[in-house]
Design a protein around this motif. Structure first.
Motif, PDB file in Angstrom:
ATOM      1  N   GLN A   5       0.835  -1.210   0.000  1.00  0.00           N
ATOM      2  CA  GLN A   5       0.000   0.000   0.000  1.00  0.00           C
ATOM      3  C   GLN A   5       0.864   1.251   0.000  1.00  0.00           C
ATOM      4  N   ASP A   9       0.796   4.140  -2.754  1.00  0.00           N
ATOM      5  CA  ASP A   9       0.558   5.543  -2.403  1.00  0.00           C
ATOM      6  C   ASP A   9       1.666   6.434  -2.947  1.00  0.00           C
ATOM      7  N   HIS A  21      -1.267   3.475   6.160  1.00  0.00           N
ATOM      8  CA  HIS A  21      -2.638   3.440   5.636  1.00  0.00           C
ATOM      9  C   HIS A  21      -2.807   2.156   4.846  1.00  0.00           C
ATOM     10  N   TRP A  22      -3.988   1.597   4.880  1.00  0.00           N
ATOM     11  CA  TRP A  22      -4.301   0.453   4.036  1.00  0.00           C
ATOM     12  C   TRP A  22      -5.787   0.461   3.734  1.00  0.00           C
ATOM     13  N   ILE A  23      -6.155  -0.253   2.697  1.00  0.00           N
ATOM     14  CA  ILE A  23      -7.555  -0.356   2.286  1.00  0.00           C
ATOM     15  C   ILE A  23      -7.937  -1.829   2.289  1.00  0.00           C
ATOM     16  N   ASP A  24      -9.060  -2.117   2.912  1.00  0.00           N
ATOM     17  CA  ASP A  24      -9.548  -3.499   2.987  1.00  0.00           C
ATOM     18  C   ASP A  24     -11.059  -3.489   2.805  1.00  0.00           C
ATOM     19  N   ALA A  28     -10.936   2.412   4.117  1.00  0.00           N
ATOM     20  CA  ALA A  28      -9.576   2.965   4.175  1.00  0.00           C
ATOM     21  C   ALA A  28      -9.246   3.240   5.636  1.00  0.00           C
ATOM     22  N   TYR A  30      -6.368   4.660   8.365  1.00  0.00           N
ATOM     23  CA  TYR A  30      -5.220   5.551   8.482  1.00  0.00           C
ATOM     24  C   TYR A  30      -4.756   5.507   9.925  1.00  0.00           C
ATOM     25  N   ASP A  55      -8.077   8.703  -1.800  1.00  0.00           N
ATOM     26  CA  ASP A  55      -9.142   7.805  -1.342  1.00  0.00           C
ATOM     27  C   ASP A  55     -10.521   8.433  -1.471  1.00  0.00           C
ATOM     28  N   SER A  58     -11.713   7.922  -4.912  1.00  0.00           N
ATOM     29  CA  SER A  58     -11.862   6.527  -5.331  1.00  0.00           C
ATOM     30  C   SER A  58     -13.278   6.017  -5.075  1.00  0.00           C
ATOM     31  N   VAL A  61     -13.549   3.179  -2.281  1.00  0.00           N
ATOM     32  CA  VAL A  61     -13.470   3.466  -0.845  1.00  0.00           C
ATOM     33  C   VAL A  61     -14.821   4.002  -0.389  1.00  0.00           C
ATOM     34  N   MET A  64     -14.016   5.544   5.826  1.00  0.00           N
ATOM     35  CA  MET A  64     -12.667   5.896   6.261  1.00  0.00           C
ATOM     36  C   MET A  64     -12.609   5.860   7.786  1.00  0.00           C
TER      37      MET A  64
END
Length: 81
Positions: A5, A9, A21-24, A28, A30, A55, A58, A61, A64
């Protein structure tokens, strides 16, 4: 996951950082490091603004979540942070 990630970024950022930070599954996450006396340095703020902007643009996403170290949370009265 975090390394991949981070490179997504910012492809030229190969340093370990105390913020990430990661997106799952459309969420998102942080994690900001506010443990130092100056709380957030300029590099961390610039990084956060950059990933947050990406994000927000996007469609994948949907949610957050922002987490900070304990010291930052103590700066706010209970229930306001």
């Amino acid at each position: 996951m975090l390394r991949a990630q981070r490179l997504q970024d910012s492809p030229n950022d190969h340093l370990l950082r105390t913020y990430y930070h990661w997106i799952d599954r459309g969420v998102a996450f942080y994690f900001l490091d506010s443990a130092s006396e100056e709380q957030f340095d300029g590099a961390q703020i610039a990084w956060f603004e950059n990933v947050l902007e990406k994000d927000m643009a996007s469609a994948s996403v949907k949610t957050m979540v922002v987490e900070c170290t304990r010291r930052f949370r103590k700066a706010f009265p209970r229930g306001t942070a």
